[in-house]
Structure formats: structure tokens, C-alpha cells
Design an enzyme around this catalytic site. Sequence first.
Site, PDB file in Angstrom:
ATOM      1  N   CYS A   8       0.844  -1.184   0.000  1.00  0.00           N
ATOM      2  CA  CYS A   8       0.000   0.000   0.000  1.00  0.00           C
ATOM      3  C   CYS A   8       0.886   1.243   0.000  1.00  0.00           C
ATOM      4  O   CYS A   8       2.095   1.162   0.192  1.00  0.00           O
ATOM      5  CB  CYS A   8      -0.902   0.001   1.231  1.00  0.00           C
ATOM      6  SG  CYS A   8      -2.019  -1.412   1.310  1.00  0.00           S
ATOM      7  N   GLY A  36      -0.498   0.396  -5.029  1.00  0.00           N
ATOM      8  CA  GLY A  36      -1.797  -0.186  -4.758  1.00  0.00           C
ATOM      9  C   GLY A  36      -2.836   0.292  -5.743  1.00  0.00           C
ATOM     10  O   GLY A  36      -3.032   1.500  -5.893  1.00  0.00           O
ATOM     11  N   ASN A 111       0.369   1.015   5.852  1.00  0.00           N
ATOM     12  CA  ASN A 111       1.089   0.210   4.871  1.00  0.00           C
ATOM     13  C   ASN A 111       1.846  -0.874   5.625  1.00  0.00           C
ATOM     14  O   ASN A 111       2.675  -0.583   6.483  1.00  0.00           O
ATOM     15  CB  ASN A 111       2.063   1.088   4.077  1.00  0.00           C
ATOM     16  CG  ASN A 111       3.029   0.306   3.204  1.00  0.00           C
ATOM     17  OD1 ASN A 111       4.138   0.743   2.939  1.00  0.00           O
ATOM     18  ND2 ASN A 111       2.630  -0.858   2.736  1.00  0.00           N
ATOM     19  N   GLY A 112       1.568  -2.137   5.304  1.00  0.00           N
ATOM     20  CA  GLY A 112       2.273  -3.238   5.950  1.00  0.00           C
ATOM     21  C   GLY A 112       1.330  -4.361   6.327  1.00  0.00           C
ATOM     22  O   GLY A 112       0.200  -4.450   5.845  1.00  0.00           O
ATOM     23  N   TYR A 255      11.375  -4.401  -6.483  1.00  0.00           N
ATOM     24  CA  TYR A 255      10.110  -4.365  -7.214  1.00  0.00           C
ATOM     25  C   TYR A 255       9.132  -3.279  -6.784  1.00  0.00           C
ATOM     26  O   TYR A 255       8.593  -2.572  -7.622  1.00  0.00           O
ATOM     27  CB  TYR A 255       9.422  -5.732  -7.082  1.00  0.00           C
ATOM     28  CG  TYR A 255       8.061  -5.831  -7.739  1.00  0.00           C
ATOM     29  CD1 TYR A 255       7.935  -5.925  -9.116  1.00  0.00           C
ATOM     30  CD2 TYR A 255       6.903  -5.842  -6.971  1.00  0.00           C
ATOM     31  CE1 TYR A 255       6.684  -6.017  -9.714  1.00  0.00           C
ATOM     32  CE2 TYR A 255       5.646  -5.938  -7.562  1.00  0.00           C
ATOM     33  CZ  TYR A 255       5.548  -6.026  -8.936  1.00  0.00           C
ATOM     34  OH  TYR A 255       4.318  -6.119  -9.518  1.00  0.00           O
TER      35      TYR A 255
END
Length: 478
Positions: A8, A36, A111-112, A255
Site C-alpha cells: 500500500c 496499490g 502500509n504493511g 520491485y
Amino acid sequence: MSGLKEECGVFGIFGQDTCDVARLAYYGLFALQHRGQESCGIVVNDDGLFQAYKDVGLVQDVFTPENLKSLGTGHIAIGHVRYGTTGGNDRSNAQPIVVNHHKGRMALAHNGNLVNSYEIRQSLEEEGSIFHTTSDTEVISYVITKNRVRSSSIEEAISKTMDVIEGAYSLVVMSPSKLVAVRDKRGYRPLCYGQREDGTYIIASETCALDAVGAKYIRDIEPGEIVVFTAEGVESITTHCGKEKAQICIFEYIYFARPDSVIEGISVHEARKRAGVCLALEHPTDADVVIGVPDSGLDAALGYSQQSGIPYGIGFIKNKYVARTFIAPGQKAREDKVRIKLNVLSSTVKGKRVILVDDSIVRGTTSARIVRQLREAGAKEVHVMSAAPPFIDPCYYGTDVDSKDNLIACKYSISEIADKIGADTLGYLSINSLKSLVCKRDDLEFCKGCFTGEYATDIPTKSNKERFEKKLSEKENS
């Protein structure tokens, strides 16, 4: 293109004066769209009045001019782009989450991935909490809220929450008068902040989002740090810093992150080029041209070319109006989208021995389709190079690789994988070369559990990403 699902992205704004913060947040989220593409949302704070809008879809589709206008103006805002690693794909799981409690309001974006969210959720439910989503983020928001009603400030509540939650979390949290940036004790996910010329502070998952809104980068949030932005200035709380060994996810460099971002002082573009250099040294191959799979394989392909002396070529033309292939439901649809999204430039590969560099190989199905496209375009040989080691274990910190079931490297040898995807040869980046990606920071450690099976935390006993939905279904059917 590898079949991985992104992290995210979080974004925050704190200004002294009321302005069109919704539009700034829109630009920031647009820059973070690569992290995302499932859903997105923005919450605007105008003197304690929260206006929120979120929905499934891309930023440019969700936030029409009318929707942006409905958010009004304010001096604080937070935003989020999501690809879920826990929780289903529906509007209820879109972020940010807004919570009302008797001491005020709070909005949160995350995020995570937590490793103990299942246990915390179960405990909260037993105490009477009612959950409306199936995401880790709501678990975090409940714990913060529970602590907030017993604490004198939002930052104190967050600090107490960090004693309970475990795993990966970069957070932006908004109260009626404050904006708070939080990074977990190991720093798995990136988070930084900067400042615009008008004095407005910006928090973002990546520096590319700072650039998008004209903010000058100041620094990364430290692992375990809580940074509080108020009208009086910026306060850093380091109570949780240094309690655990810091280790950012190495896949941010391979990535997830955009190549023009800088994370912990390391250029993502340069890190990927170094991956290509290492591949050329580890897997020298006679060929006529080196090409990369757009987008995250291009930099590694350039590095391979520069090290090997084999010319670099543009092998694919990318249709930029097609969303990333993992969004499509079902493997067949994802494979069909590969052909729609990527078209081979036959003049580059026809009659040539081709080295194809991709960021990674997860399931192998997409790689097989791309190799087949190259052969149909006339490539004489196709030698595939992966800028990541083989995936052999799940990730529990945000990457949507939650089991070994679909990992091709868990089932076959390298030569067998080459045969499966139709390549003449196949080379993976070695584990030992991962450190070379961030060679300018000898002190920087990173998590590589998905390649080694070695994790810094206890791994969750309930690891399937749909575990909450499955538990609910079992209860309904019992």
C-alpha cells in the site's frame, strides 16, 4: 508482471493555513499508484471536521472533480492507495479508516502487515468490539482508540499501541489538530517526510510522492520513531527506536518502489542496475541483445547490458492504459492481459539470442507467456534472468505471498523451471548479491525472509490472507 501484489501507499499533509489539501493528496496518491491499485481514499480535516471519500478503483477514477470538491478545504489530510494483503477486495476495506470516540476523532492509513492481528482481533472481539472490515488496519485503529481514551494525547496512545502490535506498519494518523507519522520498530516499510516552500509538511511512503507535490525531502522516519506535526512544529519521539534490529524489506528495492524514489539514501534505480550487474557477473551468457520486462525489470536489464557489453534494446511496447496484471480475477484473465499490455518489438528480437531480465519469478505462468511471445516474434534463443533470488517461503510483512503452494521454486529445480517457462537458460540473483544492491550503506540491513525462510518475528499461526473471512464463514455455517 511477476504476479506479486504491491504494497500500500500512505500520504499525509500538514499545513498552517487552510487550502485545497484534497488536491495535493490526489497528486501524492497518483504518484504512489504503483503501490496499490485496488482502492484509494482521502480524509480532509478542516478545524476538526473530517470529510472523507474512498472507493475501489484507481486514483484518477475514484477522485472525479466532483468528489474532490466534496472534500472541501482544510489544513490536514491523509490519503491511501491499497492492494490488500489481508482482507477482501471491497469498499469496506478501503482506507483511510475514520474512528469517532468520546475524546474526538481519528483517521488512520496503514502500509504493511501485522503478524499478530488475528490474536489481537480475537481478544478485542471478546471484549465486545465490533469489526466492520477484515483488514489489519482496523485492528490497529481499535488498539489506538482503546489507548487514546485512557491517554492524554494521540502520540501517547500510539506509543502504547506499539507495545502490542507486531510486524510491519508505516502509519499516518490524523487527529483534529495533529498529524502523526509512525514506522514500526524494524522499519520494514519505507516512510519519509519533506516540506513545501509554503511551509506545508508532507509525509509519504516514497520520495517520488514528495516530488509530485513540490516538497523538498527532509529525511526518512526512523524505525520505531513517532513524528508529530502540530501548529507548534515537529516533535520526534524515539522511545521505541533501537529496540529491534532495523531491516527494511529488500523487495522495496527490487520491485515495489518507483525507480525515481530514494529509500534510506539509496536510489531505487541504481539498486536495480546493480542487481543487473550482479546477474551479468553470476550468469554470463552469449547473446545479441538484453531486454527488460517493463517496468521494474528495465533498470536491471540496463545494468546487465552495461556490465556484459551486450547491447541494450527495447523489447516490449507497453500499453499504459491497462492496469497491472495481478488485478485481473483468475490466472487466465491475468495471462490474457499480458498480451494486451505488452507487445513485442519484433525488430529488436527477431533472429537474435535474447537475454530477458525480469524483477522476479513467482508462479512462472506470466514468465512462460512472455517467453512464448518472444519466440513468436522470432527470437532465436531466450535466456531469462531474475533480479531476485528464488521465492521459497511466504512473506508475513505485506507482500502477498502467503504460502508455498504457488511458488514455482518450491516445486522444481532451476533447470526444470527453465523448461516450464520455455527458456533456454534461467539465472537467479544469488542471496549473497542482495547486499550489493545497497552497497553504499554497509550499515543497512534488510529482510529477505521470502528467499531464506529466516524471520525476525514469530510467524503467525493464522497466515492465510482471507483468515478472517474464513473464520466468519465457519461460524455462519456452524
